[in-house]
Design a protein around this motif. Structure first.
Motif, short mmCIF file in Angstrom:
data_model
loop_
_atom_site.label_atom_id
_atom_site.label_comp_id
_atom_site.label_asym_id
_atom_site.label_seq_id
_atom_site.Cartn_x
_atom_site.Cartn_y
_atom_site.Cartn_z
N GLN A 247 0.29 -20.47 66.14
CA GLN A 247 0.79 -21.16 67.33
C GLN A 247 -0.33 -21.97 67.99
OE1 GLN A 247 2.65 -17.82 69.33
NE2 GLN A 247 4.69 -18.66 68.99
N LYS A 248 -1.52 -21.37 68.04
CA LYS A 248 -2.68 -22.08 68.61
C LYS A 248 -2.94 -23.36 67.84
CE LYS A 248 -6.02 -19.18 68.22
NZ LYS A 248 -6.76 -17.90 68.26
N ASN A 249 -2.57 -23.35 66.56
CA ASN A 249 -2.84 -24.50 65.71
C ASN A 249 -1.60 -25.35 65.43
OD1 ASN A 249 -5.84 -24.43 64.78
ND2 ASN A 249 -5.14 -22.28 64.70
N GLY A 250 -0.76 -25.44 66.45
CA GLY A 250 0.34 -26.41 66.39
C GLY A 250 1.58 -26.01 65.62
N HIS A 251 1.73 -24.73 65.31
CA HIS A 251 2.92 -24.31 64.56
C HIS A 251 3.98 -23.74 65.48
CE1 HIS A 251 -0.11 -24.52 61.44
NE2 HIS A 251 0.81 -24.35 60.50
N THR A 252 5.24 -23.95 65.09
CA THR A 252 6.33 -23.28 65.78
C THR A 252 6.58 -21.95 65.08
OG1 THR A 252 7.31 -25.43 66.23
CG2 THR A 252 8.76 -23.51 66.48
N SER A 253 6.73 -20.88 65.86
CA SER A 253 7.06 -19.59 65.27
C SER A 253 8.57 -19.44 65.27
CB SER A 253 6.42 -18.45 66.05
OG SER A 253 6.81 -17.22 65.51
N VAL A 254 9.15 -19.31 64.07
CA VAL A 254 10.60 -19.24 63.91
C VAL A 254 10.99 -17.78 63.65
CG1 VAL A 254 12.49 -20.01 62.41
CG2 VAL A 254 10.61 -21.56 62.90
N SER A 255 12.14 -17.34 64.22
CA SER A 255 12.61 -15.98 63.94
C SER A 255 13.00 -15.85 62.48
CB SER A 255 13.84 -15.64 64.78
OG SER A 255 13.50 -15.70 66.13
N ARG A 256 12.92 -14.63 61.98
CA ARG A 256 13.28 -14.41 60.56
C ARG A 256 14.72 -14.82 60.30
NH1 ARG A 256 16.65 -9.97 58.91
NH2 ARG A 256 17.15 -8.69 60.72
N TYR A 257 15.03 -15.18 59.07
CA TYR A 257 16.40 -15.46 58.65
C TYR A 257 16.97 -14.16 58.10
CZ TYR A 257 15.95 -20.53 59.23
OH TYR A 257 15.81 -21.78 59.76
N PRO A 258 18.30 -14.07 57.95
CA PRO A 258 18.87 -12.82 57.42
C PRO A 258 18.34 -12.52 56.02
CG PRO A 258 20.59 -14.20 58.35
CD PRO A 258 19.35 -15.03 58.32
N VAL A 259 18.30 -11.23 55.68
CA VAL A 259 17.88 -10.85 54.32
C VAL A 259 19.05 -11.02 53.34
CG1 VAL A 259 16.14 -9.25 55.13
CG2 VAL A 259 18.43 -8.38 54.61
N VAL A 260 20.27 -11.10 53.89
CA VAL A 260 21.42 -11.41 53.03
C VAL A 260 21.54 -12.93 53.01
CG1 VAL A 260 23.88 -11.07 52.67
CG2 VAL A 260 22.53 -9.28 53.75
N CYS A 261 21.35 -13.51 51.83
CA CYS A 261 21.17 -14.96 51.73
C CYS A 261 22.49 -15.68 51.61
CB CYS A 261 20.28 -15.23 50.52
SG CYS A 261 19.70 -16.92 50.46
N ARG A 262 23.18 -15.87 52.75
CA ARG A 262 24.52 -16.42 52.70
C ARG A 262 24.55 -17.93 52.52
NH1 ARG A 262 27.62 -12.12 54.29
NH2 ARG A 262 26.35 -10.59 55.36
N TRP A 263 23.42 -18.57 52.69
CA TRP A 263 23.40 -20.02 52.62
C TRP A 263 23.09 -20.52 51.19
CZ3 TRP A 263 20.15 -16.77 55.03
CH2 TRP A 263 18.84 -16.73 54.59
N ARG A 264 22.87 -19.59 50.29
CA ARG A 264 22.62 -19.97 48.89
C ARG A 264 23.65 -19.25 48.04
NH1 ARG A 264 17.07 -21.15 47.33
NH2 ARG A 264 17.71 -20.60 45.23
N ASP A 265 24.32 -19.98 47.12
CA ASP A 265 25.33 -19.26 46.33
C ASP A 265 24.75 -18.69 45.05
OD1 ASP A 265 25.00 -21.54 44.97
OD2 ASP A 265 27.10 -22.17 45.00
#
Ligand SMILES: [Zn+2]
Ligand SMILES: [Zn+2]
Length: 898
Positions: A84-102
């Motif tokens: 974060q200090k170095n310009g990054h956005t911290s994003v929350s984790r995504y689900p472990v069940v990968c529903r966006w990939r078939d």
């Protein structure tokens, strides 16, 4: 493409592929390992080998190279604040069940979060650039290593550092610079200890160089530069280059703590708590010695039992120390790891089952139980779940919401396993030789017998190292997609009017016409999709029987008739059909959310089907639905209908929709488009959906669940109707119910009367017997149903015939009569359904001449049937009801001879 070939090519030009600014600024030297020849970068002049082959390998165990100590949670805070200090956005984790990939059940790497498949292409969509994410990843390939090697987990936190090189993001130089500073400045590792090893990565048609970074022989992370596409003889730079740096958070914590294993510092106080519960005498010096040897040996031997054997020898451990300390501690590590993975998977909506990704979850729970049984450990699973969720709260607060649901699912699944144990025991007792890996897979797949159970039963001593990888391969990516068959090349995209004004009648131009198929420039006919059946109607008067989508082109199928290309045709959509299907579709969304709030957070739409007069919704749920649950779901759905909630449809950029609503929007599966159509029913339900919907829920009028059924392990089908169909159904249902209850009442009444009559007769029986035996010489009518003929010293005859008399009556009366009067022959005739039956008794004195069996035979012939029996008792009958009196007459003649 072979990774080795790419590596040897890239290594011939390190200036181009590997040398980053940091190496120049800090004076890194490029060296080749004297043992494996791999190239690596270091500032340590004295280093002669790569991290895998150096003397300092795993020297951090018991002697960490940092001054500060960070456990799992604290380590993430350090990483996050650095980026974060170095310009990054911290994003929350995504689900472990990968529903966006078939093609994936579970999220296996942080980069997967941002991959979206469109057609055959994988595109990257970043919610921010650059970013960092603490992504929980599930991997089941080397489950046998978990608990044993000190560093393998079934789920781990991948620190994902991702960047697209553009005005906001950066490329190789900055990436490696940041990773180096993270390790040295933020974590305080001596610069001399950091080694970068040259490697490559390839996958999905792209490839690039990578730099793995190590400290004391432990690989902390791998910075992959996805840079090229093509093959080695001819490749070009990708349009979309990506930095994919993945590092193991568990390892960052471990290196600062220097505990014997990563498990000791990554589950907070839980490991210590469990060890304390067992009272194992942990000798930390012994553990350090043993696990350092394990770590070193792990690279040397392929087989885990060899690794273990050699480590025992080098660490100088006795059998007793192994049995009393190491083996139970390994079991504890395994249990904690597996519990954590199940928490994440179940929280994100996966259920243990015998299909798809559920396989691995069931396997893990069974491993937990078997391991506890084998080692006689008495841990409370609910306590472990509580401890884990409490500990993870700082990094993953969302787990709190599903705490109780996780416990529910684990309890149900544990019960199922316990119930199957006796069956498993039988199967195991029949094994007559040591099972092969294929046997083990078959035993698990068809009988649910896990190798851990076999280990517990002492059928095998070790689980073969290929078992989990084979099983995982079988079940990891079986998600399939069907391919289009028709070629409609060169045609433009069809304009979809049903997403706009949605006219019932419209004109359109015929772009293509072949066989029974028509392609128009625009259409208001909804094409089959998302489980919604297609519209019907007419095109130029011809019936439209099917509508399907091929890419972005809509194909209409006509029942008959030919239409000319180039013509303008007038089209009419069957609005009654569309309206009914639409109501069913919105009802599906309502029932889905209703089911989730009644049953639990694990409920997701598995699939759905919406026709004009019926629909079904398949949901993920562990058991068949109870009547009570069905009523509650239906009532909740109808309360939403009654509230007349607004149904809103908005389009969002996919990334925005995912961040705004979360991954629950993917109830109907993945959405292969950049712009997502979000259908929301006020705050009750939000889904990404391409179907047609009512504007207000009140239009649905009523939702009726007609049937539910458990269709496979973990999936329940709900069949339902809505709108007028539901009203008709309800009306019919009421009529049916009323009829049924009237019928039931009649039946009950009849039964009751019969019962009363029987009771009466029973009471009457002794009196009847008295009256009959007291009859005077000649013919006597005891009542209108019973006739008696007596003559002393000669055969007497009694007959009885009435609708009130049943089998019981005739048998009771006959028995008693011949007991009292040995000269008596009794003949009872009665109706039984569509038959006439006869019961005959012959007293002792007459039986020799007038055998009951003979009488029954003759009487039955009169009745058009057959009969027989002994001298004393016989029965028979026939179908000719008009011959009842003839039958009695015949019997009388046989007995009295008149
Ligand atoms: Zn080496
Ligand atoms: Zn939908």
């Amino acid at each position: 493409m072979d990774k080795k070939e790419i590596l040897s090519k890239f290594s011939t030009d390190p200036e181009r592929y590997y040398k980053v600014k940091l190496f120049e600024n800090e004076g890194f030297m490029r060296k080749s390992c004297t043992i494996c020849k791999r190239f690596y970068w270091t500032i340590d002049e004295n280093r002669i080998n790569c991290p895998d082959h150096s003397d300092d390998t795993y020297s951090f165990i018991g002697n960490p190279p940092t001054k500060k100590r960070f456990d799992y949670t604290q380590a993430w805070k350090e990483v996050e604040s650095f980026f974060q200090k170095n310009g990054h956005t911290s994003v929350s984790r995504y689900p472990v069940v990968c529903r966006w990939r078939d093609d994936l059940y579970f999220t296996i790497a942080s980069i997967v979060d941002f991959q979206r498949v469109m057609g055959s292409k994988v595109v990257f969509e970043f919610p921010a650039n650059p970013l960092v994410v603490p992504q929980t990843c599930l991997r089941f390939k080397d489950l046998e290593n978990v608990g044993v090697t000190g560093r393998h987990f079934s789920s781990f936190c991948m620190i994902g550092q991702h960047s697209i090189p553009n005005s906001q993001g950066y490329w190789k130089d900055e990436c490696v610079n940041l990773d180096y500073r993270l390790v040295t400045e933020q974590f305080g590792v001596d610069k001399k200890e950091v080694v970068f090893v040259e490697d490559v990565w390839e996958g999905g048609g792209s490839f690039g160089s990578s730099l793995e970074f190590f400290v004391n022989g432990l690989e902390l992370g791998n910075a992959v530069f996805t840079e090229f596409q093509g093959d080695l003889t001819n490749y070009k730079t990708l349009d979309q280059q990506i930095i994919d740096m993945g590092a193991g958070l568990e390892r960052f914590a471990w290196i600062t703590m220097g505990t014997p294993t990563a498990y000791d510092c990554c589950f907070g106080p839980i490991t210590g708590n469990l060890i304390e519960q067992t009272g194992i005498d942990t000798d930390s010096e012994l553990l350090v010695r043993y696990f350092t040897e394990i770590a070193k040996n792990f690279e040397r031997f392929n087989d885990l039992s060899e690794v273990r054997k050699n480590a025992i020898k080098s660490a100088g451990l006795s059998n007793e120390q192994m049995d009393k300390i190491i083996t139970p501690i390994e079991g504890i590590y395994l249990i904690i790891d597996h519990v954590r993975t199940l928490i994440f998977a179940i929280s994100d909506g996966a259920l243990p089952s015998n299909v798809g990704g559920g396989y691995n979850l069931r396997m893990m729970l069974r491993r937990i139980i078997s391991t506890m049984d084998r080692l006689s450990l008495k841990f409370d699973i609910n306590d472990m779940i509580d401890m884990q969720i409490d500990y993870l709260n700082d990094t993953y607060p969302e787990l709190e919401e599903t705490r109780e649901d996780v416990k529910t699912i684990i309890a149900i699944e544990t019960g199922r396993y316990e119930n199957s144990k006796s069956r498993m025991q039988k199967i195991v007792s029949k094994l007559n030789q040591k099972p092969t890996v294929d046997d083990l897979i078959r035993l698990y797949e068809s009988d649910g017998v896990t190798p851990d159970y076999l280990k517990e039963m002492k059928v095998i001593s070790d689980i073969p190292s290929t078992f989990y990888s084979k099983l995982s391969e079988l079940h990891q990516s079986k998600k399939q997609k069907e391919q289009d068959q028709l070629s409609l090349e060169g045609l433009p995209e069809t304009e979809l009017l049903y997403y706009g004004d949605d006219p019932e009648k419209f004109d359109a131009k015929v772009l293509k016409s072949f066989d029974q198929y028509v392609v128009l420039d625009r259409t208001s006919f909804y094409a089959r999709g998302g489980g919604q059946e297609p519209d019907h109607g007419t095109i130029e008067g011809f019936d439209v029987v099917d509508v399907s989508k091929h890419g972005n082109i809509v194909l209409h199928e006509l029942k008959e008739g030919a239409i000319k290309e180039g013509d303008t045709v007038s089209c009419v959509v069957d609005s009654k059909r569309r309206g009914d299907i639409t109501k069913n579709h919105t009802s599906t969304h309502i029932l889905n959310s209703s089911s989730r709030s009644i049953l639990g957070s694990w409920v997701w739409q598995h699939s759905a089907f919406k026709e004009e007069d019926h629909a079904r919704l398949d949901i993920t749920h562990h058991s068949a639905l109870t009547d009570d649950e069905i009523v509650k779901i239906e009532n909740l759905a109808n309360s939403v209908v009654k509230k007349n909630m607004s149904v809103n449809i908005d389009s969002f950029d996919r990334g925005t929709a995912e961040q705004k609503y979360g991954f629950k929007i993917y109830q109907g599966g993945i959405v292969p488009v950049k712009s997502v159509r979000i259908v929301s029913i006020e705050d009750f339900d939000v889904e990404a959906c391409g179907g047609t919907h009512v504007k207000k829920t009140g239009e649905i009028k009523l939702v009726k669940i007609t049937r539910t059924k458990r269709i496979q392990d973990g999936v329940v089908r709900i069949e339902f109707v809505s709108g007028d169909t539901a009203l008709d159904y309800a009306k019919q249902h009421d009529v049916d119910l009323a009829r049924e209850s009237a019928e039931l009442k009649d039946k009950a009444k009849l039964k009751e009367t019969r019962h009363e009559q029987k009771q009466e007769l029973r009471e009457k029986l002794p009196i009847l017997v008295e009256n009959i035996t007291a009859c005077k010489i000649g013919t006597n009518n005891v009542d209108e149903t019973i006739v008696v003929m007596t003559e002393p010293g000669k055969p007497n005859f009694c007959s009885a015939m009435s609708e009130q008399y049943d089998e019981f009556f005739h048998i009771s009366l006959g028995e008693k009569l011949i007991e009292k009067d040995p000269w008596m022959v009794y003949c009872g005739v009665f109706e039984d359904g569509d038959k006439i039956r006869a019961i005959i008794y012959s007293g002792e004195q007459v039986g020799k001449d007038k055998k009951a069996g003979d009488i029954a035979k003759t009487v039955s012939e009169v009745l058009g049937g057959a009969g027989g029996g002994t001298q004393r008792f016989a029965q028979g009958g026939g179908k000719d009801k008009s011959k009842k009196n003839d039958a009695i007459e015949k019997a009388k003649t046989m007995v009295l001879g008149v």
